[in-house]
Design an enzyme around this catalytic site. Structure first.
Site, PDB file in Angstrom:
ATOM      1  N   GLY A 199       0.836  -1.201   0.000  1.00 50.61           N
ATOM      2  CA  GLY A 199       0.000   0.000   0.000  1.00 50.61           C
ATOM      3  C   GLY A 199       0.867   1.245   0.000  1.00 50.61           C
ATOM      4  N   SER A 200       0.311   2.318   0.517  1.00 46.09           N
ATOM      5  CA  SER A 200       1.005   3.612   0.438  1.00 46.09           C
ATOM      6  C   SER A 200       2.073   3.741   1.535  1.00 46.09           C
ATOM      7  CB  SER A 200      -0.019   4.736   0.579  1.00 46.09           C
ATOM      8  OG  SER A 200      -0.734   4.555   1.790  1.00 46.09           O
ATOM      9  N   PRO A 201       3.092   4.572   1.297  1.00 46.63           N
ATOM     10  CA  PRO A 201       4.130   4.769   2.322  1.00 46.63           C
ATOM     11  C   PRO A 201       3.548   5.271   3.648  1.00 46.63           C
ATOM     12  CG  PRO A 201       4.866   5.623   0.203  1.00 46.63           C
ATOM     13  CD  PRO A 201       3.427   5.245   0.029  1.00 46.63           C
ATOM     14  N   VAL A 203       0.561   4.685   5.075  1.00 44.00           N
ATOM     15  CA  VAL A 203      -0.033   3.588   5.850  1.00 44.00           C
ATOM     16  C   VAL A 203       1.053   2.559   6.219  1.00 44.00           C
ATOM     17  CG1 VAL A 203      -1.822   1.808   5.886  1.00 44.00           C
ATOM     18  CG2 VAL A 203      -2.290   3.979   4.767  1.00 44.00           C
ATOM     19  N   GLY A 204       2.067   2.451   5.376  1.00 44.50           N
ATOM     20  CA  GLY A 204       3.199   1.560   5.695  1.00 44.50           C
ATOM     21  C   GLY A 204       3.806   1.918   7.048  1.00 44.50           C
ATOM     22  N   GLU A 221       5.584  -3.314   0.928  1.00 44.60           N
ATOM     23  CA  GLU A 221       5.643  -3.048  -0.513  1.00 44.60           C
ATOM     24  C   GLU A 221       4.902  -1.733  -0.727  1.00 44.60           C
ATOM     25  OE1 GLU A 221       7.248  -4.728  -2.758  1.00 44.60           O
ATOM     26  OE2 GLU A 221       7.633  -6.664  -1.837  1.00 44.60           O
ATOM     27  N   CYS A 255       1.733   0.726  -8.980  1.00 48.59           N
ATOM     28  CA  CYS A 255       2.808   1.224  -8.115  1.00 48.59           C
ATOM     29  C   CYS A 255       4.093   1.445  -8.889  1.00 48.59           C
ATOM     30  CB  CYS A 255       3.038   0.260  -6.966  1.00 48.59           C
ATOM     31  SG  CYS A 255       3.417  -1.411  -7.498  1.00 48.59           S
TER      32      CYS A 255
HETATM   33  N1  NAD Z   1       5.001  -1.908  -3.936  1.00 47.66           N
HETATM   34  C1  NAD Z   1       3.962  -2.531  -4.423  1.00 47.66           C
HETATM   35  O1  NAD Z   1       4.019  -3.700  -4.783  1.00 47.66           O
HETATM   36  C2  NAD Z   1       2.651  -1.822  -4.535  1.00 47.66           C
HETATM   37  C3  NAD Z   1       1.616  -2.418  -5.274  1.00 47.66           C
HETATM   38  C4  NAD Z   1       0.406  -1.770  -5.385  1.00 47.66           C
HETATM   39  C5  NAD Z   1       0.189  -0.557  -4.768  1.00 47.66           C
HETATM   40  N2  NAD Z   1       1.207   0.009  -4.063  1.00 47.66           N
HETATM   41  C6  NAD Z   1       0.997   1.319  -3.449  1.00 47.66           C
HETATM   42  O2  NAD Z   1      -0.268   1.328  -2.783  1.00 47.66           O
HETATM   43  C7  NAD Z   1      -0.845   2.616  -2.829  1.00 47.66           C
HETATM   44  C8  NAD Z   1      -2.264   2.541  -3.390  1.00 47.66           C
HETATM   45  O3  NAD Z   1      -3.029   1.552  -2.782  1.00 47.66           O
HETATM   46  P1  NAD Z   1      -4.105   1.871  -1.625  1.00 47.66           P
HETATM   47  O4  NAD Z   1      -4.713   3.206  -1.879  1.00 47.66           O
HETATM   48  O5  NAD Z   1      -5.006   0.696  -1.491  1.00 47.66           O
HETATM   49  O6  NAD Z   1      -3.143   1.966  -0.365  1.00 47.66           O
HETATM   50  P2  NAD Z   1      -3.515   2.197   1.159  1.00 47.66           P
HETATM   51  O7  NAD Z   1      -2.218   2.275   1.880  1.00 47.66           O
HETATM   52  O8  NAD Z   1      -4.491   3.296   1.331  1.00 47.66           O
HETATM   53  O9  NAD Z   1      -4.305   0.853   1.588  1.00 47.66           O
HETATM   54  C9  NAD Z   1      -3.724  -0.416   1.545  1.00 47.66           C
HETATM   55  C10 NAD Z   1      -4.385  -1.312   2.581  1.00 47.66           C
HETATM   56  O10 NAD Z   1      -4.172  -0.761   3.878  1.00 47.66           O
HETATM   57  C11 NAD Z   1      -5.392  -0.614   4.567  1.00 47.66           C
HETATM   58  N3  NAD Z   1      -5.337   0.620   5.344  1.00 47.66           N
HETATM   59  C12 NAD Z   1      -5.606   1.888   4.901  1.00 47.66           C
HETATM   60  N4  NAD Z   1      -5.427   2.774   5.900  1.00 47.66           N
HETATM   61  C13 NAD Z   1      -5.042   2.069   6.980  1.00 47.66           C
HETATM   62  C14 NAD Z   1      -4.692   2.414   8.319  1.00 47.66           C
HETATM   63  N5  NAD Z   1      -4.723   3.688   8.736  1.00 47.66           N
HETATM   64  N6  NAD Z   1      -4.335   1.432   9.166  1.00 47.66           N
HETATM   65  C15 NAD Z   1      -4.289   0.157   8.760  1.00 47.66           C
HETATM   66  N7  NAD Z   1      -4.609  -0.243   7.505  1.00 47.66           N
HETATM   67  C16 NAD Z   1      -4.987   0.692   6.635  1.00 47.66           C
HETATM   68  C17 NAD Z   1      -6.472  -0.591   3.503  1.00 47.66           C
HETATM   69  O11 NAD Z   1      -7.694  -1.078   4.030  1.00 47.66           O
HETATM   70  C18 NAD Z   1      -5.886  -1.487   2.416  1.00 47.66           C
HETATM   71  O12 NAD Z   1      -6.213  -2.844   2.661  1.00 47.66           O
HETATM   72  C19 NAD Z   1       0.081   3.436  -3.717  1.00 47.66           C
HETATM   73  O13 NAD Z   1       0.948   4.206  -2.911  1.00 47.66           O
HETATM   74  C20 NAD Z   1       0.865   2.384  -4.481  1.00 47.66           C
HETATM   75  O14 NAD Z   1       2.107   2.818  -4.971  1.00 47.66           O
HETATM   76  C21 NAD Z   1       2.417  -0.600  -3.914  1.00 47.66           C
END
Ligand code: NAD
Length: 475
Positions: A199-201, A203-204, A221, A255
């Site tokens: 997901g996003s940096p 939330v990471g 990731e 991503c």
């Molecule tokens: N490196 C990779 O392989 C890869 C692949 C796809 C997407 N991405 C990245 O993901 C992002 C887009 O995806 P997104 O919008 O679903 O990301 P996101 O970080 O918003 O959400 C990802 C997951 O985290 C959960 N989440 C959201 N907020 C949370 C919180 N506060 N606490 C705990 N869990 C939470 C969501 O329910 C979802 O399941 C972009 O930054 C993209 O670059 C990375």
């Protein structure tokens, strides 16, 4: 066999029973031989193929992902991960013998890859199937139990993920929990042994903080701004074709999509028109009429990207191609934009949509300097026919991964580690690297004969001190 489906309401936010069930079951799962794990993966492969039509429908319903793209980027991506794991699993699971150094003569040592235990996978919406099931393949290959929390933004696909997992695994081995942030937060409060987050940096960082409470290991990731450098020697037609494909696939919601292009000033005009032509070749004169172009996942992401574009336009950017937005259809045209102010949101935030800024440079060092100033990107791409430039860019920049004269496709290579670096991620996935992410490399040292080191124990007589001197100097 069924897996747990949980509505994300506050009274069902305790996942302790599921967690404890998996914890109790983990040693049984871990004992599975390579043959048994391979059989599970074969069942998963069959389930993916069986649910393929349902998945195609779900992804069309979620954000109009074209059927061919579902096949290539969701179904095939998972199948190739499964097939690669099945082919190599026996070798990966084998204890790895290591040589014995002279001071430790009389022993033998090896490394076993033991499962981490109970693992959590949290996945995003952009490739909702692949990014949930791909890590599951590695986790199962490594002998773990798994809870998966897919994205709440692609509910139809999440339902198929639940069906696929439920068709193969009992919930004490692998379960799918549906829900949003509250559900993820509740899961993150549990002492999982490993957390695999995509997901996003931003939330990471939340995930890593939660993991720290239990010292769970993490694979993160993440995303970021992945640049493409096009130097003065590049084949522009080829570059335009490949960049347009890699950027506008999934409507730019990838991503590793090229986020922006740094092109040598002598080739900028040529690249502008080649990209415009490439868009027409891919999606026709009116891309909104093309069934091969996906949509933005929701209105808020559409407004976010449209806002970046409008802000750039107001700061003097020139829209070369596209620019059209249809709120109702959640449509945004493949867009090329030049003359972008480097301080604008378009150049500061990850775009994650179908807008491609083109910026120019006069000397390669300028392009390299620009990349060095930013966060380490998830991917860096380079189009060049000059070996020296290729070497220089790879040596002088940092990135999760790189393609030369292509973009995005390194993701599909099962022998390459996939992942970011710092802001774009921690740890690697795919193939052996995914297996390793879900394993603990446990060294086993076995004493067979009295060891030389025993000669060096107290009392430290003068001849022992001489032996210690010899060891320090020569061994
Ligand atoms: N490196 C990779 O392989 C890869 C692949 C796809 C997407 N991405 C990245 O993901 C992002 C887009 O995806 P997104 O919008 O679903 O990301 P996101 O970080 O918003 O959400 C990802 C997951 O985290 C959960 N989440 C959201 N907020 C949370 C919180 N506060 N606490 C705990 N869990 C939470 C969501 O329910 C979802 O399941 C972009 O930054 C993209 O670059 C990375």
């Amino acid at each position: 066999m069924t897996s747990i489906m949980t509505a994300p309401t506050s009274d069902t936010l305790s996942f302790s029973p599921l967690f404890q069930q998996q914890q109790a079951h983990q040693y049984k799962v871990a004992r599975a031989t390579a043959k048994e794990r391979s059989r599970k993966l074969r069942l998963l492969e069959k389930a993916v193929l069986r649910y393929r039509p349902e998945l195609q429908e779900a992804l069309w319903a979620d954000f109009r992902k074209p059927k061919a793209e579902v096949d290539l980027t969701e179904v095939y991506a998972v199948l190739s991960e499964i097939r690669h794991a099945r082919k190599n699993l026996k070798r990966w699971m084998k204890a790895e013998r290591v040589p014995t150094p002279l001071p430790l003569l009389g022993s033998r040592s090896w490394i076993v890859r033991e499962p981490k235990g109970v693992c959590l996978i949290i996945s995003p919406w952009n490739f909702p199937f692949q990014l949930a099931i791909g890590p599951l393949v590695s986790a199962i290959a490594a002998g773990n139990t798994v809870v998966i929390k897919p994205s709440e933004h692609t509910p139809a696909t999440s339902a198929v993920i639940r069906k696929v997992v439920g068709a193969v695994f009992p919930e004490e081995e692998a379960a799918v929990v549906e829900g949003g942030v509250e559900t993820a937060t509740a899961l993150l409060s549990l002492p999982f042994n490993h957390i695999f987050f995509t997901g996003s940096p931003g939330v990471g960082k939340v995930v890593m903080k939660a993991a720290a409470r239990h010292l769970a290991s993490v694979t993160l990731e993440l995303g970021g701004k992945s640049p493409v450098i096009v130097d003065e020697t590049a084949d522009i037609q080829l570059a335009a074709k490949r960049i347009a494909w890699g950027k506008f696939l999934n409507s730019g919601q990838i991503c590793i999509a090229p986020d922006y292009v740094l092109v040598h000033e002598s080739r900028a005009a040529e690249l502008e028109s080649a990209l415009t032509e490439a868009i027409a070749q891919l999606y026709g004169a009116e891309p909104s009429a093309s069934a091969d172009l996906g949509r933005m996942v929701n209105h808020s992401h559409l407004q976010r990207v449209a806002g970046y574009l409008e802000d750039a336009r107001q700061r003097g950017a020139r829209i070369v191609a596209g620019g059209k937005v249809d709120e109702e259809q959640k449509y945004m045209a493949p867009t090329i934009v030049c003359g972008v102010d480097r301080a604008s949101a378009l150049m500061q935030e990850e775009i994650f949509g179908p807008v491609l800024p083109l910026l120019t440079f006069a000397r390669l060092e300028e392009a390299i300097g620009w990349v060095q100033q930013g966060e380490k990107p998830l991917a860096l791409y380079l189009y060049s026919r000059d070996k020296k430039n290729i070497r220089e860019v790879v040596r002088e920049t940092r990135a999760g991964g790189t393609c030369v004269n292509n973009n995005d496709v390194h993701f599909m290579h099962p022998e390459l580690p996939f992942g970011g670096s710092n802001n774009s991620g921690i740890g690697k996935s795919h193939g052996w690297y995914g297996f390793e992410a879900f394993s603990n490399a446990r060294p086993v040292y076995q004493q067979l004969l009295p060891g030389a080191l025993e000669l060096l124990s107290p009392p430290y007589t003068s001849w022992k001190q001489r032996l210690i001197d010899l060891t320090v100097r020569w061994l």
